[in-house]
Motif scaffolding. Structure first.
Motif, PDB file in Angstrom:
ATOM      1  N   LEU A   1     -15.954  46.774  16.071  1.00  0.00           N
ATOM      2  CA  LEU A   1     -15.147  45.783  15.355  1.00  0.00           C
ATOM      3  C   LEU A   1     -13.790  45.582  16.015  1.00  0.00           C
ATOM      4  O   LEU A   1     -13.304  44.451  16.118  1.00  0.00           O
ATOM      5  CB  LEU A   1     -14.948  46.228  13.902  1.00  0.00           C
TER       6      LEU A   1
ATOM      7  N   ALA B   1     -18.636  56.614  10.414  1.00  0.00           N
ATOM      8  CA  ALA B   1     -19.047  55.529  11.312  1.00  0.00           C
ATOM      9  C   ALA B   1     -17.893  55.125  12.227  1.00  0.00           C
ATOM     10  O   ALA B   1     -16.733  55.121  11.810  1.00  0.00           O
ATOM     11  CB  ALA B   1     -19.530  54.327  10.504  1.00  0.00           C
ATOM     12  N   SER B   2     -18.213  54.769  13.457  1.00  0.00           N
ATOM     13  CA  SER B   2     -17.209  54.244  14.383  1.00  0.00           C
ATOM     14  C   SER B   2     -16.959  52.765  14.094  1.00  0.00           C
ATOM     15  O   SER B   2     -17.896  52.025  13.760  1.00  0.00           O
ATOM     16  CB  SER B   2     -17.693  54.411  15.829  1.00  0.00           C
ATOM     17  N   VAL B   3     -15.711  52.341  14.236  1.00  0.00           N
ATOM     18  CA  VAL B   3     -15.389  50.915  14.099  1.00  0.00           C
ATOM     19  C   VAL B   3     -15.039  50.322  15.469  1.00  0.00           C
ATOM     20  O   VAL B   3     -14.416  49.275  15.557  1.00  0.00           O
ATOM     21  CB  VAL B   3     -14.235  50.680  13.085  1.00  0.00           C
TER      22      VAL B   3
ATOM     23  N   TYR C   1     -17.982  52.329   4.323  1.00  0.00           N
ATOM     24  CA  TYR C   1     -16.838  52.191   5.233  1.00  0.00           C
ATOM     25  C   TYR C   1     -17.012  51.052   6.241  1.00  0.00           C
ATOM     26  O   TYR C   1     -16.162  50.158   6.334  1.00  0.00           O
ATOM     27  CB  TYR C   1     -16.621  53.521   5.951  1.00  0.00           C
ATOM     28  N   LEU C   2     -18.100  51.041   6.978  1.00  0.00           N
ATOM     29  CA  LEU C   2     -18.293  50.033   8.019  1.00  0.00           C
ATOM     30  C   LEU C   2     -18.393  48.638   7.425  1.00  0.00           C
ATOM     31  O   LEU C   2     -17.812  47.676   7.950  1.00  0.00           O
ATOM     32  CB  LEU C   2     -19.547  50.368   8.842  1.00  0.00           C
ATOM     33  N   ASP C   3     -19.095  48.510   6.317  1.00  0.00           N
ATOM     34  CA  ASP C   3     -19.250  47.209   5.667  1.00  0.00           C
ATOM     35  C   ASP C   3     -17.904  46.682   5.171  1.00  0.00           C
ATOM     36  O   ASP C   3     -17.574  45.504   5.333  1.00  0.00           O
ATOM     37  CB  ASP C   3     -20.236  47.346   4.506  1.00  0.00           C
TER      38      ASP C   3
ATOM     39  N   HIS D   1     -19.908  55.717  18.365  1.00  0.00           N
ATOM     40  CA  HIS D   1     -18.879  55.589  19.400  1.00  0.00           C
ATOM     41  C   HIS D   1     -19.541  55.663  20.777  1.00  0.00           C
ATOM     42  O   HIS D   1     -20.381  56.537  21.012  1.00  0.00           O
ATOM     43  CB  HIS D   1     -17.835  56.694  19.254  1.00  0.00           C
TER      44      HIS D   1
ATOM     45  N   LYS E   1     -15.785  45.482   8.137  1.00  0.00           N
ATOM     46  CA  LYS E   1     -16.244  44.158   8.604  1.00  0.00           C
ATOM     47  C   LYS E   1     -15.721  43.062   7.673  1.00  0.00           C
ATOM     48  O   LYS E   1     -15.271  42.005   8.127  1.00  0.00           O
ATOM     49  CB  LYS E   1     -17.775  44.110   8.639  1.00  0.00           C
TER      50      LYS E   1
ATOM     51  N   GLU F   1     -10.268  57.024  17.957  1.00  0.00           N
ATOM     52  CA  GLU F   1     -11.374  57.839  17.455  1.00  0.00           C
ATOM     53  C   GLU F   1     -11.598  59.058  18.351  1.00  0.00           C
ATOM     54  O   GLU F   1     -11.915  60.148  17.854  1.00  0.00           O
ATOM     55  CB  GLU F   1     -12.641  56.995  17.343  1.00  0.00           C
TER      56      GLU F   1
END
Length: 202
Positions: free
Chosen positions: A116, A111-113, A42-44, A138, A47, A124
């Protein structure tokens, strides 16, 4: 100067090619592209969507939680909780929806974004408050809509409409007190009018 929006089918194909096996599914419905991604990627992926030329989704315009435990009155086989984010590329005039399922129903963590997109902060917190989804990383994950002493997460499908507790001000104690809900649960069935010419209607 406003850029011309890219054809959604072209965007779908571009995203599928660029993201490859990092995504589980890229679909197109009603002119909108949706990406389903695993929690591990998810995080990747987020980004990549923000920073890669040809994508450039600079803005997070919405992020919310979802509870699929009673999805469309059908039997749901997958994970119960998901996070759905809507991204906008102002420079390229294109949008995408990203859906990620939390791997654990008992303790939904994703995961928190927030690093980003700063706009993710309150979104969130809202998903944490209403669904109990924990956003790892977060900076200030706490309730945002409900009271500090609130028990449970009110947007979960199994949360009772009347809640678990109610609060009131106690004159003798001179403070707010919590007590079990005194409202009797009931199910309201809408009235269906079947009489012919009801109210002068033909």
């Amino acid at each position: 100067m406003t850029s011309i929006a890219i054809d959604p089918q072209v965007l779908k194909d571009q995203l599928a090619l660029a993201l490859g096996d990092k995504v589980r599914e890229v679909s197109l419905a009603l002119g909108e592209v949706t990406i389903i991604v695993s929690a591990a990627n998810y995080l990747d992926v987020m980004k990549t969507l923000r920073d890669t030329a040809g994508m450039q989704f600079e803005q997070l315009i919405d992020l919310c939680g979802m509870d699929y435990s009673a999805w469309r009155d059908e039997v749901w086989e997958g994970p119960r909780f998901a996070v759905v984010a809507h991204l906008l590329s102002v420079s390229l005039n294109q949008r995408v929806r990203v859906r990620v399922f939390c791997p654990d129903d008992d303790l939904p963590v994703i995961a928190s974004v927030n690093e980003l997109w700063a706009a993710a902060n309150w979104f969130e917190r809202e998903a944490f408050d209403l669904y109990g989804i924990v956003f790892d990383g977060h900076p200030d994950l706490r309730r945002i809509l409900t009271d500090y002493g609130f028990i449970g997460h009110p947007f979960r499908k199994d949360f009772p409409l009347s809640g678990h507790v109610e609060m009131r001000y106690d004159e003798q104690m001179q403070r707010v007190v919590y007590q079990p809900v005194t409202i009797e649960p009931r199910e309201i069935t809408p009235r269906v009018i079947r009489e012919e010419h009801y109210g002068g209607l033909h």
